[in-house]
Design an enzyme around this catalytic site. Structure first.
Site, mmCIF file in Angstrom:
data_model
loop_
_atom_site.group_PDB
_atom_site.id
_atom_site.type_symbol
_atom_site.label_atom_id
_atom_site.label_comp_id
_atom_site.label_asym_id
_atom_site.label_seq_id
_atom_site.Cartn_x
_atom_site.Cartn_y
_atom_site.Cartn_z
ATOM 1 N N GLU A 60 -1.514 -9.073 6.349
ATOM 2 C CA GLU A 60 -0.211 -8.955 6.829
ATOM 3 C C GLU A 60 0.157 -9.138 8.195
ATOM 4 O OE1 GLU A 60 1.688 -7.893 4.343
ATOM 5 O OE2 GLU A 60 3.649 -7.422 5.208
ATOM 6 N N GLU A 106 -3.296 1.653 -0.379
ATOM 7 C CA GLU A 106 -2.906 1.128 0.902
ATOM 8 C C GLU A 106 -1.540 1.358 1.212
ATOM 9 O OE1 GLU A 106 -4.274 -3.059 1.411
ATOM 10 O OE2 GLU A 106 -6.041 -2.517 -0.252
ATOM 11 N N LYS A 120 3.432 -2.426 -6.352
ATOM 12 C CA LYS A 120 3.858 -1.830 -5.117
ATOM 13 C C LYS A 120 4.609 -0.751 -5.247
ATOM 14 C CE LYS A 120 7.418 -5.753 -5.119
ATOM 15 N NZ LYS A 120 7.718 -7.163 -4.460
ATOM 16 N N ARG A 153 3.522 -11.564 4.668
ATOM 17 C CA ARG A 153 2.227 -11.725 4.319
ATOM 18 C C ARG A 153 1.606 -13.184 4.552
ATOM 19 N NH1 ARG A 153 0.617 -10.760 -1.553
ATOM 20 N NH2 ARG A 153 -1.526 -10.814 -1.831
ATOM 21 N N ARG A 162 3.530 -16.711 2.733
ATOM 22 C CA ARG A 162 3.202 -16.365 1.149
ATOM 23 C C ARG A 162 3.726 -17.276 0.147
ATOM 24 N NH1 ARG A 162 6.909 -13.990 -2.407
ATOM 25 N NH2 ARG A 162 6.318 -12.184 -3.464
ATOM 26 N N LYS A 173 2.043 -0.170 2.405
ATOM 27 C CA LYS A 173 2.648 -1.670 2.431
ATOM 28 C C LYS A 173 3.286 -1.558 3.671
ATOM 29 C CE LYS A 173 5.809 -4.164 -0.389
ATOM 30 N NZ LYS A 173 5.990 -5.162 0.593
#
Lengths: 543, 373
Positions: free
Chosen positions: A274, A227, A396, A234, A249, A229
């Site tokens: 997000e 996906e 990531k 977050r 987060r 980033k």
């Protein structure tokens, strides 16, 4: 005597730069303070207590009855902070021999006392406290308690003190209220773990490791899902019978800053996604989102100018059903079905990116230069949703950073272990000075990226090339070029240069390059576009 | 008595008090560098102050001719009588009392009123015609807490962080020895480690009968010994390269300025210790009242607040702009950059009243008359 003890803790936290030392101070507080004071103190530090009854004006009026106005003005002028001035200048009253108040009693009285009786009550407390206690009291009653101890840090200290996993505490934290008696009973082994019941609690997030080139070879493309980033923040959306919350987060409640999201949460469940500013389906740069951050309340204009939405990528709870043990693919299918069924406003799906191999994926990653995208996320198809950073489940994969050659302009001492080093660097690039020449304009500040050896070298260079000093800051000869890397460049009206860099850090010290050949502002501005002009942007000046 | 660019000048006696540049005859209140300068001809001071000057400047520079005066002894110079009274600031510190033709002026130098086992306590010289007081901490926000409570906070921190080294910034003359004495009184019997710049004056204090316990140089100590230890260093060294030898140091600073949070934060101090060798606001006002002079001259510090507070009580005070004072010890802390220029409350080199006689010790109604005391 608990308020003076709390005041001492507060003072220590204010002056302590180190995270470990802060944790030690908090652990000591939990270990040595009786209930209910320790829980009330915890709530005060983490911002769970908010009093509206006592305004700063009340304190102003009170001190005016006790202190000569000329002396107060001279003192305020000198000290700067008004609460601190009052705490220091409050004159001891002959004959006052009252014991210092208890923190828990103060909190209770602030909630129960009629407004008209507050001044006399607060004056009595101020009489019974020393300067440190008065400072804590004034900050407490006027709601100005900022001590650099986040809720996250406090929960970590709780976990360390009790020998528990912080995720266990996170899960119950938002279902309990000060003074947290059931929590302390559980942590001390005297009771059951508190049951959050129908409260919209925070579920600890699953985090990703950075992917290094060496890791890629071991990955089987068929087992991985990709996906984008996104460059937002977050968030966790948690809605249950007991209410709705938007968690950051770190488990901070940010619901108040984004009421339109909370309003759209007309469901029961927990989702991961997000938060982004989205205009007409296009994601705006992070700088736009920053306009909405760190606000307790928002204006209609802000909500109109910076409309937010959530791009969803995981479903943790569907209603009360806990999906976290399911493999990622199954959760993804549940998420897609859930979105189709519930279709909440202001929320959409973070798309998956089809790829056959990692070479192809690398090309996709480099091709995506939109400011709203930081790179890629890789999620293993069979990974359950687990708290924290478990290696090998989520990666990531940030795209290569942008780079600019800038000139060191100012240096500042660091904190804690770095307090003897000039470790924070303000750097600039050239722009026309309006008189036919060129002048440096600062474009950012970096305090990471260098090795210990480079830090020592920079520290020495700065000491030997200082041209003037402003407290902890030194201005240096404009003679040292630093290669600065950053994730994105964004237009900013708050910076003199008109540009703000995302996460700048020092990549290299360019002793080989004369300062006159550092980059120009227009090179940096070119990065603001969705596609940079070219390569790494180290074009020599004037070319 | 006149204010001149060199400092307070007693014309009939032919001497200066704490002059900032070399003069023929100087009377020196105490050994801090902003009061005791090198290169004078004759110096009159306590034996302790003279010893401190010799130790800091070398034999040659501490006055060609030194005359020690014990508190209570009187010398007469051209009909001017001079004697000293303890000021309680640092070892040897004294107020300078001057009498001529029946009028008396007392120059406090720097002073404090708290108990300090390392020096003789302040004594009131009652009812002079003029009292010249310092004003370093002359704002009502400065009420120094008991020094013992500050040391207790330090020792609690030492207990909480046993793996770290506590490094305390303390001025070489006075503050360092007082902090050591306070630590000993609080039961800290372990060796105390010192930056090299602090050792000579500690030895000098010991030679005058001030016990400081076991002191060790921090520079030669095995690094492991410094874990959990207390180290003293000059304030300029605590957050600088010298401190890098220490294990994860807790940076402490012992100074009256630490009362103000922003001051402590700007210095990168993790544990501020409000320990001062100057009188605080209440003590300045109490001292002025106890001395009972009809006229009070206020020098180096926040003269505006003190003059205002005295006026509220019907006392005549005047700001005396002396150049160059307050540059060592806590006075210099007022300059956040820690630079050498500038004094506590005045721009560097300001000489608003310099060279002008602003008062007469004869108790004349105003200070407008030329210095005829």
């Amino acid at each position: 005597m608990s308020l003076p003890r709390f005041a001492a803790l507060l003072d220590s936290l204010i002056f302590t730069p180190g995270r470990n030392a802060k944790l030690a101070l908090l652990r000591q507080w939990f270990a040595e303070t009786p209930d209910p004071e320790r829980g009330v103190g915890l709530a005060a530090l983490t911002g769970e207590l908010a009093f509206s009854a006592a305004k700063p004006m009340l304190i102003r009026d009170l001190v005016a009855t006790r202190v000569d106005p000329v002396l107060l003005a001279l003192s305020h002028d000198y000290v700067g902070d008004f609460a601190e001035t009052v705490a220091l200048i409050w004159p001891p009253r002959a004959g006052v021999n009252a014991p210092a108040p208890d923190l828990a009693d103060v909190v209770e009285a602030l909630e129960l006392t009629p407004r008209a009786e507050l001044p006399a009550l607060i004056a009595g407390w101020l009489d019974a406290l020393d300067a440190t206690g008065r400072y804590a009291l004034i900050k407490l009653v006027t709601g100005g308690l900022r001590v650099g101890a986040s809720g996250r840090l406090a929960r970590l200290a709780l976990a360390e003190w009790a020998g528990r996993d912080v995720a266990e505490i996170d899960e119950v934290w938002h279902g309990i209220r000060p003074p947290y008696l059931p929590l302390f009973r559980w942590l001390e082994g005297r009771g059951e773990r508190p049951d959050p019941g129908g409260a919209p609690v925070f579920r600890p997030l699953m985090l990703a490791h950075p992917l290094e080139d060496a890791d890629i070879a071991a990955l089987d493309p068929a087992q991985w899902r990709a996906e984008w980033k996104w460059d937002g923040i977050r968030v966790q959306l948690s809605a249950a019978a007991g209410g709705r919350r938007l968690w950051s987060r770190g488990g901070e409640d940010v619901s108040g800053a984004f009421p339109e999201i909370v309003e759209a949460m007309e469901f029961h469940g927990v989702l991961d996604g997000e938060l982004l500013v989205i205009r007409d389906g296009a994601v705006a740069p992070f700088a736009d989102l920053q306009q909405r951050l760190n606000r307790k309340a928002v204006t209609p204009k802000l909500m109109r100018d910076f409309p937010v939405g959530v791009r969803l990528y995981d479903l943790l709870f569907d209603g009360a059903e806990d999906l976290r043990a399911l493999p990622f693919d199954e959760r993804r299918a549940r998420l897609e079905a859930w979105l189709a069924r519930v279709a909440p406003a202001r929320m959409d799906l973070s798309p998956q990116i089809a790829f056959a191999g990692f070479q192809q994926l690398a090309a996709i990653r480099e091709g995506a230069r939109a400011a709203s995208i930081e790179g890629l996320m890789l999620k293993r198809a069979d990974s359950p949703y687990v708290a924290g950073r478990v290696k090998g489940l989520w990666w990531k994969w940030k795209r290569e950073p942008l780079s600019v050659d800038a000139v060191l302009m100012y240096a500042q001492r660091g904190h804690g272990k770095r307090s003897s080093y000039y470790s924070d660097y303000t750097f600039g690039v050239w722009q026309p000075d309006g008189e036919g020449g060129e002048a440096l304009v600062p474009i950012g500040k970096a305090y990471s990226g260098y090795t210990d050896q480079e830090l020592a070298w920079l520290d020495r260079w700065i000491r030997n090339h200082t041209t003037s000093r402003f407290g902890p800051v030194r201005e240096v000869e404009k003679a040292l070029v630093l290669e600065v890397i950053f994730d994105a460049a964004q237009r900013s009206s708050r910076h003199k240069s008109g540009v703000a860099l995302r996460f700048p850090r020092i990549a290299r010290i360019r002793t080989d390059k004369p300062a006159s050949e550092a980059d120009r502002l227009e090179t940096v501005m070119a990065f603001i576009e969705h596609h940079p002009a070219e390569g790494t942007g180290t074009a020599p000046r004037g070319s | 008595m006149r204010v001149t660019p060199l400092g307070l000048h007693c014309e009939p006696g032919g001497f200066f008090i704490d002059p900032i540049r070399p003069v023929d005859r100087a009377v020196v209140s105490h050994g801090h560098a902003d009061h005791a300068r090198p290169g004078h001809g004759a110096v009159l001071a306590t034996a302790e102050t003279l010893a401190i000057m010799r130790a800091r400047m070398g034999e040659g520079a501490a006055g060609r001719q030194q005359q020690a005066l014990a508190p209570g002894q009187v010398v007469t110079q051209n009909g001017v009588r001079v004697w000293l009274r303890p000021a309680g600031h640092v070892l040897g510190s004294a107020q300078i009392c001057v009498e001529w033709r029946g009028s008396r002026i007392v120059v406090s130098g720097d002073y404090k009123r708290r108990f300090d086992p390392t020096c003789a306590g302040f004594e009131v010289e009652p009812a002079p015609d003029v009292f010249v007081t310092e004003a370093t901490f002359a704002l009502p926000v400065f009420r120094h807490p008991p020094a013992e409570a500050e040391i207790a906070r330090l020792l609690r921190s030492v207990a909480l962080f046993p793996g770290r080294t506590h490094v305390i910034g303390a001025y070489a003359l006075g503050k360092a020895q007082r902090v050591i004495a306070l630590l000993r009184a609080a039961g800290w019997e372990r060796p105390i480690y010192l930056h090299g710049a602090l050792l000579p004056l500690c030895r000098l204090y010991e030679s005058f009968g001030v016990p400081l316990g076991e002191l060790r140089p921090a520079t030669v100590a095995d690094k492991a010994q410094l874990v959990g230890a207390i180290v003293l260093a000059p304030p300029s060294a605590i957050a600088d390269r010298w401190a890098r030898r220490l294990q994860d140091p807790v940076v402490c600073l012992a100074s009256g300025w630490m009362q103000v949070r922003q001051r402590a934060r700007a210095r990168g101090v993790e544990l501020p210790l409000v320990i001062s060798d100057h009188a605080d606001w209440d003590e300045l006002n109490r001292t002025v009242d106890e001395v009972g002079a009809p006229e009070v001259w206020v020098t180096h510090g926040r003269d505006d607040a003190l003059v205002h507070a005295m006026a509220q009580r019907g006392l005549r005070g005047r700001a005396l702009h002396l150049v160059g004072l307050g540059e060592e010890d806590e006075g210099g802390e007022a300059d956040p950059a820690g630079g050498t220029g500038g004094t506590a409350g005045e721009p560097a080199g300001s000489g608003a009243a310099s060279g002008t006689a602003i008062g007469a010790a004869s108790g004349a109604a105003s200070g407008t008359g030329e210095g005829t005391a």
